[in-house]
Structure formats: structure tokens, C-alpha cells
Design an enzyme around this catalytic site. Sequence first.
Site, PDB file in Angstrom:
ATOM      1  N   GLY B 100       6.172 -43.812 -12.049  1.00  0.00           N
ATOM      2  CA  GLY B 100       5.387 -42.682 -11.554  1.00  0.00           C
ATOM      3  C   GLY B 100       6.314 -41.730 -10.832  1.00  0.00           C
ATOM      4  O   GLY B 100       6.099 -41.375  -9.687  1.00  0.00           O
ATOM      5  N   ASN B 158       2.727 -45.026 -19.824  1.00  0.00           N
ATOM      6  CA  ASN B 158       1.736 -45.622 -18.940  1.00  0.00           C
ATOM      7  C   ASN B 158       2.268 -47.009 -18.585  1.00  0.00           C
ATOM      8  O   ASN B 158       2.093 -47.964 -19.338  1.00  0.00           O
ATOM      9  CB  ASN B 158       0.387 -45.718 -19.647  1.00  0.00           C
ATOM     10  CG  ASN B 158      -0.668 -46.377 -18.770  1.00  0.00           C
ATOM     11  OD1 ASN B 158      -0.376 -46.833 -17.661  1.00  0.00           O
ATOM     12  ND2 ASN B 158      -1.882 -46.442 -19.268  1.00  0.00           N
ATOM     13  N   THR B 159       2.929 -47.095 -17.459  1.00  0.00           N
ATOM     14  CA  THR B 159       3.614 -48.347 -17.119  1.00  0.00           C
ATOM     15  C   THR B 159       2.636 -49.478 -16.844  1.00  0.00           C
ATOM     16  O   THR B 159       2.991 -50.644 -16.969  1.00  0.00           O
ATOM     17  CB  THR B 159       4.491 -48.181 -15.874  1.00  0.00           C
ATOM     18  OG1 THR B 159       3.657 -47.806 -14.779  1.00  0.00           O
ATOM     19  CG2 THR B 159       5.538 -47.117 -16.101  1.00  0.00           C
ATOM     20  N   CYS B 178       6.930 -44.990  -5.531  1.00  0.00           N
ATOM     21  CA  CYS B 178       6.916 -44.068  -4.405  1.00  0.00           C
ATOM     22  C   CYS B 178       5.657 -43.215  -4.397  1.00  0.00           C
ATOM     23  O   CYS B 178       5.339 -42.563  -5.386  1.00  0.00           O
ATOM     24  CB  CYS B 178       8.138 -43.176  -4.458  1.00  0.00           C
ATOM     25  SG  CYS B 178       9.666 -44.100  -4.399  1.00  0.00           S
ATOM     26  N   ASP B 181      -0.509 -42.937  -6.576  1.00  0.00           N
ATOM     27  CA  ASP B 181      -1.856 -42.393  -6.391  1.00  0.00           C
ATOM     28  C   ASP B 181      -2.687 -43.428  -5.634  1.00  0.00           C
ATOM     29  O   ASP B 181      -2.716 -44.594  -6.011  1.00  0.00           O
ATOM     30  CB  ASP B 181      -2.499 -42.105  -7.751  1.00  0.00           C
ATOM     31  CG  ASP B 181      -1.736 -41.023  -8.513  1.00  0.00           C
ATOM     32  OD1 ASP B 181      -1.155 -40.142  -7.845  1.00  0.00           O
ATOM     33  OD2 ASP B 181      -1.704 -41.073  -9.754  1.00  0.00           O
ATOM     34  N   THR B 264      12.033 -37.942  -2.318  1.00  0.00           N
ATOM     35  CA  THR B 264      10.870 -37.825  -3.209  1.00  0.00           C
ATOM     36  C   THR B 264      10.116 -36.548  -2.849  1.00  0.00           C
ATOM     37  O   THR B 264      10.134 -36.119  -1.694  1.00  0.00           O
ATOM     38  CB  THR B 264       9.921 -39.023  -3.033  1.00  0.00           C
ATOM     39  OG1 THR B 264       9.677 -39.202  -1.631  1.00  0.00           O
ATOM     40  CG2 THR B 264      10.531 -40.301  -3.580  1.00  0.00           C
ATOM     41  N   GLU B 265       9.467 -35.943  -3.839  1.00  0.00           N
ATOM     42  CA  GLU B 265       8.722 -34.711  -3.542  1.00  0.00           C
ATOM     43  C   GLU B 265       7.618 -34.998  -2.525  1.00  0.00           C
ATOM     44  O   GLU B 265       7.385 -34.212  -1.626  1.00  0.00           O
ATOM     45  CB  GLU B 265       8.071 -34.088  -4.781  1.00  0.00           C
ATOM     46  CG  GLU B 265       8.623 -34.489  -6.109  1.00  0.00           C
ATOM     47  CD  GLU B 265       9.891 -33.737  -6.455  1.00  0.00           C
ATOM     48  OE1 GLU B 265      10.729 -34.332  -7.139  1.00  0.00           O
ATOM     49  OE2 GLU B 265      10.035 -32.580  -6.026  1.00  0.00           O
ATOM     50  N   GLU B 266       6.978 -36.138  -2.721  1.00  0.00           N
ATOM     51  CA  GLU B 266       5.896 -36.477  -1.794  1.00  0.00           C
ATOM     52  C   GLU B 266       6.447 -36.726  -0.398  1.00  0.00           C
ATOM     53  O   GLU B 266       5.843 -36.339   0.595  1.00  0.00           O
ATOM     54  CB  GLU B 266       5.136 -37.713  -2.283  1.00  0.00           C
ATOM     55  CG  GLU B 266       4.237 -37.481  -3.483  1.00  0.00           C
ATOM     56  CD  GLU B 266       3.131 -36.465  -3.227  1.00  0.00           C
ATOM     57  OE1 GLU B 266       2.661 -36.363  -2.078  1.00  0.00           O
ATOM     58  OE2 GLU B 266       2.747 -35.765  -4.186  1.00  0.00           O
TER      59      GLU B 266
HETATM   60  C1  LIG Z   1       1.600 -38.955  -6.077  1.00  0.00           C
HETATM   61  S1  LIG Z   1       2.694 -38.977  -7.429  1.00  0.00           S
HETATM   62  C2  LIG Z   1       4.259 -39.439  -6.712  1.00  0.00           C
HETATM   63  C3  LIG Z   1       5.432 -38.890  -7.462  1.00  0.00           C
HETATM   64  C4  LIG Z   1       6.824 -39.309  -6.974  1.00  0.00           C
HETATM   65  N1  LIG Z   1       7.009 -40.754  -7.080  1.00  0.00           N
HETATM   66  C5  LIG Z   1       7.066 -38.867  -5.562  1.00  0.00           C
HETATM   67  O1  LIG Z   1       7.110 -39.723  -4.694  1.00  0.00           O
HETATM   68  O2  LIG Z   1       7.194 -37.676  -5.319  1.00  0.00           O
HETATM   69  C6  LIG Z   1       2.264 -40.398  -8.382  1.00  0.00           C
HETATM   70  C7  LIG Z   1       2.719 -40.263  -9.817  1.00  0.00           C
HETATM   71  O3  LIG Z   1       2.472 -41.447 -10.538  1.00  0.00           O
HETATM   72  C8  LIG Z   1       2.101 -41.106 -11.859  1.00  0.00           C
HETATM   73  N2  LIG Z   1       1.377 -42.247 -12.455  1.00  0.00           N
HETATM   74  C9  LIG Z   1       0.148 -42.687 -12.123  1.00  0.00           C
HETATM   75  N3  LIG Z   1      -0.203 -43.737 -12.890  1.00  0.00           N
HETATM   76  C10 LIG Z   1       0.842 -43.956 -13.733  1.00  0.00           C
HETATM   77  C11 LIG Z   1       1.068 -44.891 -14.767  1.00  0.00           C
HETATM   78  N4  LIG Z   1       0.141 -45.801 -15.079  1.00  0.00           N
HETATM   79  N5  LIG Z   1       2.240 -44.844 -15.440  1.00  0.00           N
HETATM   80  C12 LIG Z   1       3.171 -43.917 -15.124  1.00  0.00           C
HETATM   81  N6  LIG Z   1       2.995 -43.003 -14.160  1.00  0.00           N
HETATM   82  C13 LIG Z   1       1.857 -43.014 -13.464  1.00  0.00           C
HETATM   83  C14 LIG Z   1       1.253 -39.879 -11.650  1.00  0.00           C
HETATM   84  O4  LIG Z   1       1.119 -39.108 -12.824  1.00  0.00           O
HETATM   85  C15 LIG Z   1       1.999 -39.166 -10.552  1.00  0.00           C
HETATM   86  O5  LIG Z   1       2.951 -38.244 -11.049  1.00  0.00           O
END
Ligand SMILES: C[S@@+](CC[C@H](N)C(=O)[O-])C[C@H]1O[C@@H](n2cnc3c(N)ncnc32)[C@H](O)[C@@H]1O
Lengths: 495, 291
Positions: B100, B158-159, B178, B181, B264-266
Site C-alpha cells: 500500500g 491487491n496484496t 505504513c 486505510d 511517507t506522504e501520510e
Molecule cells: C492511506 S494510504 C498510505 C500510503 C503510504 N503507505 C503512505 O504512508 O503515505 C494506504 C494505501 O494502501 C493502499 N491499499 C489498500 N488496500 C490495499 C491492498 N489490498 N493492496 C495494495 N494496496 C492497498 C491504498 O490504495 C492506499 O494507497
Amino acid sequence: MTSPYQCLVARESTETGPGGWTLFGACGSTLVAQSSSGGTSAWTKPDDPVTETQPQDEETEGPPEKKVKLSQPPKQQKANFSNLIVSSDGRYLVGVTGEDKCIRVFETDITNQLRQLSERCMTRRPCSIALTSDDSTILCADKFGDVYSLPLLPSPDYQAPEAPAPEPTKEAEWVPSATVLTVHSGRNRKTLEDQLKQKKKGPAPPKDDMKFEHQLLLGHVSMLTDIVNAEVDTRRYIITADRDEHIRVSRGIPQAHIIEGFCFGHEAFISRLCLTQSGRLVSGGGDADLYVWDWQNFKLLEKLPLLDAVADHLKSRSELAVGEISKVAVSGIWSVAYQDEILVACEGVPALFSFKVGATTNSGSASTEFSSAIALKGNALDVAFLPISPTSSVVVVSIDHVHKPGSTKEAREDKDVSRLQCFSAEENGKWQEDSHTSEALKSFHDQVFDVEAGAIGGDDSATGNGKGLGSADDKALRDMLYNVENLRKRPGAED
Amino acid sequence: MPGEPAKRQKREEYKKTLIENDAALPKKKFYRQRAHANPFSDHSLTYPKSPADMDWASLYPTYAVEDKEQTTSRSHDNDEEEKSTAVKALTKNVEIADIGCGFGGLLFALAPNFPDTLMLGLEIRTSVTEYVQEKVRALRVQNAATGAYQNASCIRANTMKFLPNFFQKAQLTKIFLCFPDPHFKQRKHKARIVSYTLNSEYAYVLKPGAIVYTITDVQDLHEWMKGHFEKHPSFERVEKVFEEGEGKDGEGMDECVRLMRSETEEGKKVTRNNGMKYVACFRRLVDPAWP
Ligand SMILES: C[S@@+](CC[C@H](N)C(=O)[O-])C[C@H]1O[C@@H](n2cnc3c(N)ncnc32)[C@H](O)[C@@H]1O
């Protein structure tokens, strides 16, 4: 309308002498038993109105089905059996009724009376169940991808862990988990608002309603379709298959959290797993081939051309008027006792297909050859093996006598088609119709129930003049009998 | 879907300009996408049938094994052969996964810090993945002289469903989770990227001794992740100093923890908002003997 038997299972019953057996069948929500000595009995789920445990959320949210919210009138719901297995000692029958998500354990005595010992409703619909080899534990694989273990016989002094009592509204103490600092998206902000509203009412009570002993063993993020318990030397394994082409090999209890590996190769959903006599794993589903695995080393040994076999067979039966087929959906794979042979059923196909799965040859690879097709009078639904002697068994097949052979939708015109067909192996290994056993199972044939009414009727109320297959009940019957092809992914689903 | 036609057209025109202008970094605004993708739905994902079927060489071209070797063995029309060569298609395997990864902030910070380690961002959202891929491409062009960023890449995945399709058993040394969601609603907890049952899959792809890094600003999610990893027999929590360091400067804090807090952006967003960051890291234990 009489319904077909959607599940069959048999056990040895030596009480009446060697070669004795008992056959169990599920017809809608009714179980029927008959022994080789002729005794029969039946069990029907008491007709209490099944109050849907979780009206919508559970069934509509998860993978992989589309969200369909039906605003159905609170209808009395039938709970039809979707799985039936028997313990290796033959004493217990374990069934799953799908609609109410219940696992039911029955005791069967010498007279073949069925006594329900327990009824345990899971939060998610069980898709497949298995017993550990010591018969002590039920493994339940569900629609949301999780595998739970439950003791076969719940211990009487089990105490459900105290559910964290729904807090009496102590407003100040409950803090919503979303805070104004966690602003990930508009939707989350909405959640926060909801939670702040909720805060006034206090937290919702936790929703784990399984108030019986159970343990979460492992899980896929997919729909599980089959589970197999395997034991090699002293090592125990749990093998699970899912709709996303995975076959996972985990250690058995108490180390079921350890994944040993995956058998990769399928390109469509997997619906059935089967261990052969020599310990090979055969898997099948929406692909054209069955796959034969050296599963402990995660190696594909061979592919068996199932689609070709089915297509050839259907072509050879011109009376069925089935056109060219381009796909199959495996609805059953069974290992034939005492032989390294498997029988395979595909949804909506009036035949069984037999493959010989060879033990390891000198070259180290398995030799498997397609041997033959067994033509049936209706679509194959389930198979059981009657152990008639220490070295041979009779195959009982339940037949769809309602739909046209080769179709899962059209009603058939010919009535009086038997719901069971029996076959025994000849010297040359070919399967021959066994009218002797069929005769012995006459009362099993003749038991009449209605999936809808669940009532056991007499002989003649039976094959009443066929109403068309357009009603809601007919659809319910179809959905109960044919749900494998539905597992296929539709290309271009949401992005 | 990237929105109404006019916007989509703008995006497409923009993306065309990128191809001509190799070294230009992509602009985030053309890649924004709805925040949540449903991890349960089928999507139209592409994923390798197995790790052996994964085309790694196209992601890390400078690490691809010599062409010669490949073509000779590839010409065999045999499953087995193909598998063994496909695995060898890289001189080394990916060892770090950012699950993610979003817009890839962490990945771009890690890459120069671990120049000899291959790392992969996995992201379920298409445009966000594209952004990271474009940025990788641009940075590689910009740093052609040093060869920097050749070790980082990103794919859509989709991990929660397909992690074992990408990585072999015990392949990874670090997994980053990191700011996942949070899926606040109870009914959606199965959608969380950490759970007891999913942790078995993380354990499967991790080497003994490898680390799972988690960070979140949602306390409830932090407790959840902690609970589910601590309950899992394949993991133990790392020492406090690893996560927090000591003293004002956080001495002894793990390098990656530091990066994940700040890069991380977040993480940056939370810093701007003066929010809390909860860190928890777990070590993959050696599997016990069979009972
Ligand atoms: C809130 S963002 C955090 C992004 C980054 N890790 C950061 O810390 O800035 C969570 C990310 O996880 C991705 N994500 C959610 N479920 C996922 C999945 N099953 N497989 C891959 N990515 C996923 C979302 O699309 C989103 O971009």
C-alpha cells in the site's frame, strides 16, 4: 415435486455382518438413512421459523459476490443441507445447512436413527467442512475465507468467554477511533461524524455470536471452496482452496498458522480438492484440466484433460442435443477406495469421468491416464461409496431427475426417473450399472420430500404433474444444486 | 475510474507529454484517485500465476541476467524449464516490500539508503501506481550516471489476495505497512490489511529475523495491528529502542523507522497536523519444529 438428493455419504455398518453399509442422503432440509439390511429413517429440521441471524450485513458485504440487497418479506426460511460428511468411525454425521449457516452433528445408532446432538451457527456461511483424522475436530471453511476448528462433540463444561459487556452508557469514557486529526478522506470524515453520533449511544455491542467453543485457524482473503485434512507419517496438514486460484498447504492444528506453501498453476477458480489413495492431490474447478500435485513439494505433476473428456462424451450422446462446450465447472472429485482412481463430476453434466492416477513410476513422474466416462440418466449431483466388501465398493450417484440431462435450467419431460444410480466395478475395471444394489436402495429412491415443504410424503404424492420450472422455488432448487459455475470471475469487473 | 471525460482527456494528454520528456517528474495532481479500493472485489487485476511466472526483469532491467542465458532456456516450450529460468531472470531477488505504498514517498527515501537491495511498492490503485512508476522512470533517467533508483519499482496489486503470487517463501527481509486505510467501521474490519490470518501470509514471505514495520496515526488501528501481530506465534515485537530510539535525537532508532516516520506522504501530513504517530515493528521468528 420431489427433489433430488443434493448430498450423499455412506459408511460401513458391520453390526449386521460383513459388507454392511448405511447410506445417508440430504434432500432439501431432510436427511434420510438406509442400511444394507433395509432399515430406513429420516430426520427433518424442525419447522421453526428461521429468523435470519444477520439480516443483511454479513451476506452482502463480503467477497466475492455482488452486493444485492433484497428487501425480502420475512419469509420462513428453509435450511437446506449443503455438505454432509461422516466420521471415520462411522458414528457421527456432520451436516451443514447453508441458509442458517449451521453445523449440525448427528449420532447414528445401529438402527440408523439420526439424533441431532448439536447445532452450531457460524457467523459466516460454511462452504466446506472436514474432520481431523482422529474425528475429534471439525474444520469449517467459510465464504469469507476463514477456517475455524470446533470440537466434534462440544464439551459440556465449556464457558463462553465473557463478552465485554455492552458498556452501560458511560459517555465520557468511550472515545471514537477516528479523531479530527485522522483525516484521510471524505468518507472517513463521514465515519467520524457517525461515530460521534454513535458516541451518544455508546459503542455497538461486539458481533461475534458464536457462543460455543471455536478457534480461528487460518484465513484467505477470498471465498474458500474446499478443505482437506491430510496426514503424512506423523505430520498433519490442512489444505485449502479458494476462488482466487490458490491451493494453500498449512500445517495442521496446533500449528495451523504456519503456511508451508502453495500449489500454483490454476487460472480459474478452484472448487474441489481430493486426495487419492497414493497421497496425490487432485484439484479442479473452472479450468479445462484437473491438476495432479505432489502437494508436499508444491509440484504440479500432471494435468488431466477434463474438458476434452466431457466434450467427447457429450458429443457421443447425440440424444442430449448439447452443443459444443467451452468450459466445465467441477462439482465433485472422489477417490475410489482400494484403487488409485478418481471419479469426477461437472456441473450440469450427466456422467461421471474416471481417471486412473498412477503411483510414482520409476522415472519419478506420475502416470495418469483418462480411462472412461460413466453415462448417467441425469446430471450427477453427488457420489457415495458403499463398502460392500473389504476390497470393493459400489458407487451410488445421486441424479438430478428434475432438470434435463445436460441442462441446469430446463425441466425434463420424462418422469419416473430414479434419483439414484448404482455402479460396481467389473474385473476389467469398468463400471457397470448395478441393478441389485439399486433394488436394495428402493426405499431410499422412493422417499418423498419437498424442498419447499420439507414434508415426507407417501409414494404417490410424489412425482406430481410437473409444474414448469419458473417459480421461485424452482430457482431455489437450481441455486442449491448448481452453484459452482457462479464462482467464475467475470472479466471487466469493477476497477 | 479517473473521473469525468474532460478531466480524463487532460490526464491522457498530460501522460503523452511524459513519454517525450523522459526526465520530468510526474505531477501528482494528474494521478489522484478515490481513496478506497475494495480489496474483496475481483478488479481486473493482472498478477503472475506464481512467483516463478513474475517478469521481474522488466521492473529492474539493470539487474536482469545476461540475455544469452535467457533466450536459450526460454526457447524450451516446457513449463518446468520456464519456471526455473524465470526465477533466475534477476541477479538478486526483491527483499523489501512497501505494501500500500501510495505515492511512494517511503520507497524513494529507501532506495538511495539501501542501494544494493531491490525494493517493490505494491499499490492497489491504478493511477497511484502509475505515478510511482513514472517517478521511478524519471529518477532513473535523472540519475543515469550513478545508477540510482534502479533498485526501486512499483506494481499494481491487491496484496491481501495475491501476495504469495509475487514472493516466494522467506524471500523478504522487510515489509512496510505504513498508514494503512483504517476501515473504522466494525463491519469492515476484515478489510484491514493486518489481521491474524493475513499475518500468516506475511510470515510466509518473510525470512526468519525479517521485520514488519507498521505505523499509523489512528490509535485504534495501532492497537488492532499490535494485538493481531502479538497474538500470532510467528512474530515478536521488537525492542523499544528499535522503534523509538533513546534521548532527544532518538539514538539507536532503526534507520527505516526513522524514514517511515518522516518520508511517507501520510507521515508528512500527520506532522503538518501535529498528529500522533504510532509505530510497532515485529520480528519474524523461526518456525518451531513439527509437533
Ligand atoms: C492511506 S494510504 C498510505 C500510503 C503510504 N503507505 C503512505 O504512508 O503515505 C494506504 C494505501 O494502501 C493502499 N491499499 C489498500 N488496500 C490495499 C491492498 N489490498 N493492496 C495494495 N494496496 C492497498 C491504498 O490504495 C492506499 O494507497
